[in-house]
Design a protein around this motif. Structure first.
Motif, short mmCIF file in Angstrom:
data_model
loop_
_atom_site.label_atom_id
_atom_site.label_comp_id
_atom_site.label_asym_id
_atom_site.label_seq_id
_atom_site.Cartn_x
_atom_site.Cartn_y
_atom_site.Cartn_z
N UNK A 191 0.84 -1.25 0.01
CA UNK A 191 -0.05 0.08 -0.04
C UNK A 191 0.79 1.29 -0.09
N UNK A 192 0.56 2.38 -0.79
CA UNK A 192 1.01 3.70 -0.79
C UNK A 192 0.26 4.42 0.38
N UNK A 193 0.40 5.78 0.75
CA UNK A 193 0.11 6.06 1.76
C UNK A 193 -1.06 7.38 1.59
N UNK A 194 -2.23 6.80 1.19
CA UNK A 194 -3.30 7.61 1.08
C UNK A 194 -4.31 7.80 2.13
N UNK A 195 -4.08 7.76 3.02
CA UNK A 195 -4.99 7.81 4.17
C UNK A 195 -5.17 6.73 5.34
N UNK A 196 -5.63 6.85 6.30
CA UNK A 196 -6.08 6.04 7.58
C UNK A 196 -7.18 4.99 6.89
N UNK A 197 -8.02 5.33 6.28
CA UNK A 197 -9.15 4.38 5.93
C UNK A 197 -8.66 3.42 4.81
N UNK A 198 -7.69 4.08 3.87
CA UNK A 198 -7.17 3.04 2.95
C UNK A 198 -6.33 2.08 3.40
N UNK A 318 -6.64 14.97 4.22
CA UNK A 318 -6.39 15.13 5.79
C UNK A 318 -7.25 14.02 6.59
N UNK A 319 -6.86 13.80 7.61
CA UNK A 319 -7.73 12.97 8.54
C UNK A 319 -7.40 13.08 9.70
N UNK A 320 -8.45 12.53 10.92
CA UNK A 320 -8.48 12.83 12.20
C UNK A 320 -9.26 11.60 12.77
#
Length: 464
Positions: A191-198, A318-320
């Motif tokens: 996986x590359x780094x495109x957010x917490x959900x992914x 962005x993520x929180x």
């Protein structure tokens, strides 16, 4: 041979004894008759006795030779097998533990563990009848994966996983790692780094499918080289990637980076992150963004752009998140810009979600580690006589694929889920979604592209 030597010595002893006895007897007889016999007669008698003793010696020697020959024909008794050598003090036996599957570890640093998962989905999709689209009951084997992972002496590790759904074997993860303190280097498909959900595994997601934007924008594993560094509450990730191995060879390449700050405030875990993604596409490439209504077992895609000639993609997110006892909450937003040659303005599409969840069972909480959600371990599983872990979740899921003259539709999704984790390695998820579409890919008979859909999805899962 030892017996032959013993019998030979015994024979020689018998001959010597006979000679001594005979000589003694002759001497005594000679002493008694010396006065009456002549010297010539005495010498003749001694010679006769010596000849008799030589004959006895020859007979005993012949018997001894025969005894030795017969003993040589008797086969030697079998030698018992040697006992296996005891392991040396420095070679410790491998240790085998069990956590869903057997894991083998050796003192030198080697380890090996098989793993896998099985996701079985079924449910209903209810689209407006006037559309004339395929809906109703659906089901599928969503995932059926097997893999191995472990460690190699010197700080190295490995992981390989294959998905067998769809009648073909498809490589998912396949990489090697090197760790040194807080630094981890990874080479291979990952996986590359495109957010917490992914990045959160589908084994531990609160809904049977991820947020709409993650699928619509084509997030997937890719072949590349990346680095991750963790220190305290900070996590940094970055890498260079090409396409998924199923799409190679290709000239596309991308750069991805993500940063996370995850402090704890008392017993509350906080999470803040941001990511950036840039992909350069080879000449003549096209992209298309589209999405199903919540579940994967339907082939209908109410949201869909046309094929777009593109030379570059640039995305930012962005993520929180918050985790406190039984409660959790998280939210993400992602913007995807597409460079379209010849278009006056490049379109930017947007997606995001907001979620809140609560465990109904005392002592249960969502797992969290290294910037992503992890496994839920029931405080009282059914295997220990308890109810397992029960969780309810609500989510608002938004996706906008309309911009710069390109129309792919908009979604307002209102979702609810009930998750039951009876044991650490089993899971049942029930989802309901009410989806409101505008500028949808399908039009009603009157031409309106604004309509609603309702979806029910159920997943049974086991992993190890």
């Amino acid at each position: 041979m030892a017996f032959s030597r013993m019998t030979g010595a015994l024979a020689q002893g018998l001959i010597a004894s006979s000679l001594l006895v005979s000589t003694s007897a002759t001497a005594q007889e000679t002493g008694r008759t010396m006065t009456s016999a002549s010297p010539e007669s005495e010498i003749a008698a001694l010679r006769a006795q010596v000849a008799a003793l030589e004959a006895q010696l020859a007979t005993l020697s012949a018997r001894l030779d025969g005894l030795q020959a017969s003993q040589a024909e008797v086969p030697a008794p079998p030698v018992p097998p040697a006992a296996p050598a005891a392991p040396s003090a420095g070679a410790a036996a491998p240790q085998i533990s069990f956590a869903g599957a057997p894991q083998v570890r050796q003192a030198g640093g080697w380890s090996f563990k098989p793993f896998g998962r099985l996701n079985i989905d079924a449910g209903l999709t209810d689209l407006p009848e006037a559309l004339g689209r395929s809906d109703g009951f659906g089901s599928e084997m969503r995932r059926m994966r097997l893999g191995v992972e472990g460690e190699i002496p010197g700080g190295f590790g490995y992981k390989a996983e294959v998905d067998f759904t769809g009648g073909a074997a498809e490589l998912t993860d396949a990489y090697v790692t090197y760790r040194d303190g807080g630094l981890t280097l990874t080479a291979g498909q990952h996986n590359n780094f495109q957010g917490m959900e992914e990045l959160t595994s589908s084994r531990w997601s609160t809904f049977i499918e991820r947020a709409a934007f993650t699928d619509a924008f084509g997030f997937e594993r890719r072949l590349g080289l990346s680095a991750q560094y963790s220190t305290g509450d900070l996590l940094f990730q970055a890498g260079v990637f090409t396409d998924n191995v199923e799409d190679l060879p290709a000239k596309n390449w991308s750069m991805d980076a993500r940063a996370v700050y995850a402090p704890k405030l008392g017993e509350t875990q906080l999470h803040f992150g941001a990511s950036v993604h840039r992909a350069d596409l080879e000449a003549g490439s096209t992209v298309r963004y589209r999405q199903r209504p919540l579940v994967h077992f339907t082939s209908e895609r109410p949201l869909a752009t046309p094929n777009i000639a593109a030379s570059r993609q640039f995305g930012g997110g962005v993520e929180a998140a918050l985790l406190s006892g039984r409660w959790h909450a998280n939210a993400e937003a992602f913007w995807q810009n597409v460079t379209v040659p010849g278009l006056a303005a490049d379109p930017t599409f947007f997606g995001g979600f907001v979620e809140v969840g609560y465990y109904l069972t005392n002592g249960d909480s969502r797992g969290y580690r290294s910037g992503k959600w992890e496994r839920t371990r029931p405080a009282r599983g059914v295997d220990a006589g308890g109810p397992g872990a029960w969780q309810i979740n609500l989510r608002y899921d938004y996706l906008d694929l309309v911009d710069a003259g390109i129309t792919g539709g908009q979604q307002d999704g209102y979702l609810a889920s009930l998750v039951w984790v009876p044991t650490t390695y089993t899971r049942l998820t029930v989802n309901y979604g009410h989806l409101e579409y505008s500028d949808a890919a399908f039009a009603l008979p009157g031409g309106s592209r604004k309509w609603n859909a309702d979806v029910l999805g159920i997943r049974g899962q086991v992993d190890f």
